[in-house]
Structure formats: structure tokens, C-alpha cells
Design a protein around this motif. Structure first.
Motif, mmCIF file in Angstrom:
data_model
loop_
_atom_site.group_PDB
_atom_site.id
_atom_site.type_symbol
_atom_site.label_atom_id
_atom_site.label_comp_id
_atom_site.label_asym_id
_atom_site.label_seq_id
_atom_site.Cartn_x
_atom_site.Cartn_y
_atom_site.Cartn_z
ATOM 1 N N LEU A 119 97.953 116.072 86.456
ATOM 2 C CA LEU A 119 98.859 115.330 85.667
ATOM 3 C C LEU A 119 99.109 113.795 86.479
ATOM 4 C CD1 LEU A 119 102.019 117.824 85.363
ATOM 5 C CD2 LEU A 119 100.268 117.293 83.695
ATOM 6 N N MET A 120 98.614 113.929 87.654
ATOM 7 C CA MET A 120 99.008 112.424 88.192
ATOM 8 C C MET A 120 97.701 111.527 88.360
ATOM 9 S SD MET A 120 102.013 113.598 88.563
ATOM 10 C CE MET A 120 102.567 111.998 88.944
ATOM 11 N N THR A 121 96.365 111.990 88.450
ATOM 12 C CA THR A 121 95.557 111.110 88.543
ATOM 13 C C THR A 121 95.248 109.994 87.390
ATOM 14 O OG1 THR A 121 94.200 112.791 89.765
ATOM 15 C CG2 THR A 121 92.931 111.111 88.943
ATOM 16 N N PRO A 122 95.273 110.468 86.214
ATOM 17 C CA PRO A 122 95.240 109.501 84.865
ATOM 18 C C PRO A 122 96.004 108.328 85.262
ATOM 19 C CG PRO A 122 95.284 111.954 84.163
ATOM 20 C CD PRO A 122 95.603 111.917 85.593
ATOM 21 N N ALA A 123 97.228 108.481 85.514
ATOM 22 C CA ALA A 123 98.467 107.323 85.822
ATOM 23 C C ALA A 123 97.808 106.491 86.776
ATOM 24 C CB ALA A 123 99.490 107.634 85.941
ATOM 25 N N ARG A 124 97.001 107.159 87.949
ATOM 26 C CA ARG A 124 96.909 106.474 89.356
ATOM 27 C C ARG A 124 95.497 105.485 88.950
ATOM 28 N NH1 ARG A 124 96.628 111.148 92.552
ATOM 29 N NH2 ARG A 124 98.804 111.801 92.951
ATOM 30 N N GLU A 125 94.729 106.138 87.969
ATOM 31 C CA GLU A 125 93.503 105.204 87.658
ATOM 32 C C GLU A 125 93.556 103.988 86.830
ATOM 33 O OE1 GLU A 125 90.515 109.040 88.055
ATOM 34 O OE2 GLU A 125 90.955 108.364 86.125
ATOM 35 N N GLN A 126 95.014 103.785 86.388
ATOM 36 C CA GLN A 126 95.051 102.796 85.451
ATOM 37 C C GLN A 126 94.904 101.225 86.204
ATOM 38 O OE1 GLN A 126 94.871 104.358 82.435
ATOM 39 N NE2 GLN A 126 96.678 103.052 81.526
ATOM 40 N N PHE A 127 94.268 100.468 85.307
ATOM 41 C CA PHE A 127 94.156 99.049 85.843
ATOM 42 C C PHE A 127 93.488 99.082 87.175
ATOM 43 C CE2 PHE A 127 97.679 99.058 82.866
ATOM 44 C CZ PHE A 127 97.228 98.221 82.042
ATOM 45 N N ASN A 128 92.192 99.639 87.242
ATOM 46 C CA ASN A 128 91.454 99.854 88.368
ATOM 47 C C ASN A 128 91.923 100.224 89.358
ATOM 48 O OD1 ASN A 128 89.155 98.575 86.986
ATOM 49 N ND2 ASN A 128 90.101 96.428 87.235
ATOM 50 N N GLY A 129 93.080 101.090 89.394
ATOM 51 C CA GLY A 129 93.534 102.135 90.347
ATOM 52 C C GLY A 129 94.892 101.312 90.951
ATOM 53 N N GLN A 130 95.018 99.995 90.342
ATOM 54 C CA GLN A 130 96.435 99.342 90.553
ATOM 55 C C GLN A 130 97.561 100.381 89.920
ATOM 56 O OE1 GLN A 130 96.724 95.705 88.901
ATOM 57 N NE2 GLN A 130 96.734 94.737 90.786
ATOM 58 N N GLY A 131 97.521 100.932 88.909
ATOM 59 C CA GLY A 131 98.562 101.568 88.310
ATOM 60 C C GLY A 131 99.353 100.500 87.335
ATOM 61 N N SER A 132 99.875 101.119 86.237
ATOM 62 C CA SER A 132 100.617 100.013 85.285
ATOM 63 C C SER A 132 101.891 99.564 85.886
ATOM 64 C CB SER A 132 100.909 101.020 84.107
ATOM 65 O OG SER A 132 101.801 100.098 83.270
ATOM 66 N N MET A 133 102.127 98.313 85.613
ATOM 67 C CA MET A 133 103.521 97.806 86.194
ATOM 68 C C MET A 133 104.167 97.480 84.698
ATOM 69 S SD MET A 133 102.274 93.799 87.184
ATOM 70 C CE MET A 133 100.877 94.045 88.169
ATOM 71 N N GLY A 134 103.776 97.905 83.653
ATOM 72 C CA GLY A 134 104.363 97.977 82.357
ATOM 73 C C GLY A 134 106.028 98.442 82.432
ATOM 74 N N ASN A 135 106.753 98.188 81.316
ATOM 75 C CA ASN A 135 108.170 98.626 81.350
ATOM 76 C C ASN A 135 108.256 100.053 80.827
ATOM 77 O OD1 ASN A 135 107.559 97.775 78.826
ATOM 78 N ND2 ASN A 135 108.802 95.777 78.872
ATOM 79 N N GLY A 136 107.079 100.753 80.541
ATOM 80 C CA GLY A 136 107.254 101.869 79.673
ATOM 81 C C GLY A 136 107.951 103.017 80.544
ATOM 82 N N GLY A 137 107.914 103.034 81.616
ATOM 83 C CA GLY A 137 108.765 103.826 82.623
ATOM 84 C C GLY A 137 110.103 103.468 82.443
ATOM 85 N N ALA A 138 110.607 102.289 82.543
ATOM 86 C CA ALA A 138 111.995 101.884 82.329
ATOM 87 C C ALA A 138 112.456 102.227 80.849
ATOM 88 C CB ALA A 138 112.092 100.394 82.749
ATOM 89 N N MET A 139 111.734 101.908 79.902
ATOM 90 C CA MET A 139 112.179 101.765 78.404
ATOM 91 C C MET A 139 112.601 103.385 78.173
ATOM 92 S SD MET A 139 108.813 101.684 76.308
ATOM 93 C CE MET A 139 107.588 102.951 76.010
ATOM 94 N N ARG A 140 112.110 104.384 78.844
ATOM 95 C CA ARG A 140 112.351 105.966 78.407
ATOM 96 C C ARG A 140 113.274 106.497 79.357
ATOM 97 N NH1 ARG A 140 106.398 106.723 80.406
ATOM 98 N NH2 ARG A 140 106.785 107.756 82.454
#
Ligand code: F2R
Ligand code: MG
Ligand code: MG
Length: 355
Positions: A119-140
Motif C-alpha cells: 500500500l505504501m510504495t506507490p505514494a513514496r515513488e511519486q515525483f521521483n521519490g519526493q512524494g506528492s506535496m499536493g493538497n489531496g490529503g488535506a481536501m479529504r
């Protein structure tokens, strides 16, 4: 007061939905001109009036993902990452055209590809391993704040875990935590007592000070680089102070230069908190007595990520004022309003039986 608390649950969930539905037609627009603000004012007035016929306003990814969070919390009576990730992915493939972020779709594809075994690796791989800084976590995050109710440690822990399914960048996670804290705090306050914006912000600043802990390795960096959310909260305080004490209301350009209005959590969560707090007082070119409507309408006038900023401001305002401040006619124009209300009731039942 359980009756007030249940109104606040419905207020926050419907705040998410109405902010999203009302804000999405303006997503990515420039800050509204005076003429566009007049059109926005008229459109809100019509939607709130009786007998106004208009196509139902559709919700977007903000409400879709919030719906998955609340449904999972209700079914599992707690945070179940396996169930939550399956609900996110299923809902995305059922309705992919809800305006999802461009990056997050890759997480859904990878989760489906690995059959939810990791469950965790796909998110960690986002944006060349930086992870997403988008507001998608906050909005939900609203249902998590409601679920945790008055348990602060549980709130921080649960928000972190739920956010990291899709967003692992420090800003994405801490933005979600800040939004969750603002909702939880509003939920616990008495809307009949005047809200002191400085005290409200001071508490958020103290909490973010601990969350954005100083790290030895960052000693050469300035505070705004190490603790960016804390810095933004201080800016909010100055902006509101200026608008209340100075004849020169801060110009939208200044507000946006300092707080931002884009899809990153850092440049949208503090903006939503600002809209909520500023909307306690009258705002030029927004004609309403209702501070919750004012917060949502104001967020939309700032342009940029309007659905998400209006939705996050709505979630906080709804948790503070409760559902009574949401116009019933307007709700009828929002897709799935009855369903959101029912989900808020079910979540409330779960919370009151557990706690
Ligand atoms: N996606 C949108 N709006 C775009 C227009 C949609 C259009 N109207 C349509 O109908 O298709 N809105 C929604 O996305 C935001 C939430 O995004 P989320 O869930 O955080 O997704 P993602 O992809 O992880 O991040 C969003 C963007 O942020 C930038 N970004 C994030 N982390 C980054 C990093 N480490 N480095 C560089 N850029 C990063 C990227 O541009 C991502 O695509 C909400 O507004 C929701 O309404
Ligand atoms: Mg959206
Ligand atoms: Mg958006």
C-alpha cells in the motif's frame, strides 16, 4: 451537547461538498474581477432563493475521496488502510472524470497493479521519490477530524497514516494535519461565543511548531524554510489584523503572493484557514449575513484551486457553525447532498457509540 455536535458533523461534511460543487466551475481561474464578483454574488443569491431551476452542480475528486474516507470509517469503525485504498481506487475507476490530480492517478494504477499487496510504495515513488506535496490529503481529511472528535493524538496519527497512502512529501502530510487540526478545533468550539482569530491561530501555531520539528540537519535554514506552515499561520494573523485595524484592506494580490491559491498543500491549506477566519467579518463585494457562505464565496473570489480551497474553508466553517448556516435551497443544487448528510449522521452514530 450532542445535538449541536451532530449538527457540526453535518455542517462539516456538507461544507466539504458545497465548497467543492460551488468552487469547481472556477478552478484555475484568475482572481475574480469586480464584475465577476458581481456575477458570483448573483449566482449565489439565485441558488439560495426559492424556485430557481438549474442543473445540479457536480462534485469533484475532493468530495469523491472524502466520501471514500467517511464510508470506510463507518464500515470499519476506524482507519483501515487496506479498505480505504481499495475504496479510493474503485471509486476512481468507476468515475475517472471527477478532476483528479494528475499525479495521484499513477498511485491508483500501481495499487491496482500490485493488487493492494504493497500500500505504501506507490505514494513514496511519486515525483521521483519526493512524494506528492499536493493538497489531496488535506481536501479529504474532514471525516477523520470528525471521527477523532476531541482526541488530538489520534487525529495526528490517523491523518498521517491516511495521507501517506497517496502523499508522502512533508508538505502534503503536514498540510493535511493542519487542516485536520483546524476542523477538530472548530468542532469543539461554541459557535455562539465570538471566535478570537488570534487565539485560534496561536493554538495552531503552537501545534505546528511541534509537528514541524526543527531538525539538526536543517540548522542553516531559516524558520520559514524549516517550519513553513507555522510561518504561513503568522502571515494569516498579520493579514487579518491589517484588514481589521487598517483602512487599507490587504489587496488580493498581496494575500495571494503571501498565502497562494494553488494545488500544493502549503499554498492552499493556510489560505482556506484565512478565508474561514476573515469571513467572520464583512468583506467588500460579498453581500451576505451568513459567515459560512461568506467564507466559501470569498475563497472562490481568490481564484486558483477554488474547489479545494472553498471545500476546505467549508469543512472548517461547517464544523464551527454547524448545518444551520447552510442554505437548504442551495443544498438542493448540489449533487449527493442528501447522501453526504446521511453519511455525516452515520459517522456521528459510530463516534458516539465508540467514545
Ligand atoms: N487536478 C485538479 N485540477 C486540475 C484540473 C482538473 C480539470 N478541471 C479536469 O476536469 O480534469 N484538481 C484536483 O487536484 C488537486 C488535488 O491533487 P492531489 O490529490 O494532491 O494530486 P497530486 O497529483 O498528487 O498533486 C497535485 C499536483 O501538485 C503538483 N505536485 C505535487 N507534488 C509535487 C512535487 N513533489 N513536485 C512537483 N509538483 C508536485 C503536481 O502538479 C500534481 O499534479 C485538487 O485541486 C483537486 O481539486
Ligand atoms: Mg477537485
Ligand atoms: Mg481543486
Amino acid at each position: 451537547d450532542l445535538s449541536l455536535l451532530s449538527k457540526k458533523f453535518r455542517g462539516s461534511m456538507l461544507g466539504v461538498l458545497t465548497g467543492d460543487c460551488l468552487g469547481s466551475p472556477y478552478e484555475n481561474d484568475e482572481p475574480l474581477s469586480t464584475a465577476s464578483k458581481v456575477i458570483l454574488q448573483k449566482s449565489f443569491d439565485k441558488l439560495e432563493g426559492p424556485l430557481f431551476k438549474a442543473p445540479v452542480m457536480q462534485f469533484t475528486d475532493d468530495s469523491a475521496m472524502t466520501k471514500s474516507v467517511v464510508e470506510s470509517l463507518i464500515e470499519k469503525r476506524g482507519l483501515d488502510l487496506d479498505d480505504l485504498s481499495k475504496k479510493f481506487v474503485k471509486r476512481y475507476y468507476q468515475e475517472p472524470n471527477r478532476g483528479y490530480g494528475q499525479g495521484i492517478v499513477t498511485v491508483f494504477q500501481k495499487l491496482r497493479g500490485n493488487k493492494f499487496s504493497d500500500l505504501m510504495t506507490p505514494a513514496r515513488e511519486q515525483f521521483n521519490g519526493q512524494g506528492s506535496m499536493g493538497n489531496g490529503g488535506a481536501m479529504r481529511v474532514a471525516p477523520i477530524a470528525l471521527f477523532c472528535c476531541n482526541d488530538y493524538d489520534q487525529l495526528v496519527n490517523m491523518t498521517k497514516r491516511a495521507t501517506k497512502l497517496t502523499h508522502t512529501h512533508k508538505f502534503g502530510v503536514n498540510g493535511a494535519i493542519l487542516q485536520a487540526i483546524a476542523i477538530q478545533k472548530s468542532l469543539m468550539m461554541d459557535p455562539k461565543q465570538a471566535l478570537n482569530y488570534a487565539t485560534f491561530l496561536e493554538d495552531l501555531i503552537n501545534k505546528m511548531d511541534v509537528i514541524e520539528e526543527n531538525d539538526e540537519e536543517f540548522l542553516e535554514l531559516s524558520e520559514s524554510e524549516i517550519q513553513p506552515f507555522k510561518t504561513q499561520l503568522r502571515i494569516i494573523e498579520r493579514l487579518i489584523e491589517k484588514s481589521l485595524t487598517n483602512e487599507n484592506e490587504p489587496h488580493t494580490d498581496e494575500i495571494l503572493k503571501l498565502l497562494g491559491n494553488n494545488v500544493t498543500a502549503l499554498h492552499s491549506v493556510p489560505t482556506a484557514i484565512f478565508c474561514f477566519l476573515r469571513a467572520q467579518y464583512p468583506i467588500a463585494e460579498i453581500n451576505t449575513e451568513n459567515p459560512m457562505r461568506r467564507a466559501i464565496q470569498y475563497a472562490i473570489t481568490l481564484g486558483g484551486d477554488t474547489d479545494t480551497i472553498a471545500s476546505m474553508a467549508g469543512a472548517i466553517a461547517g464544523a464551527y457553525y454547524g448545518e444551520d448556516n447552510i442554505n437548504a435551497q442551495l443544498l438542493n443544487h448540489c449533487e449527493a447532498a442528501a447522501e453526504f448528510k446521511e453519511l455525516a449522521n452515520k459517522l456521528f452514530d459510530v463516534v458516539t457509540t465508540i467514545k
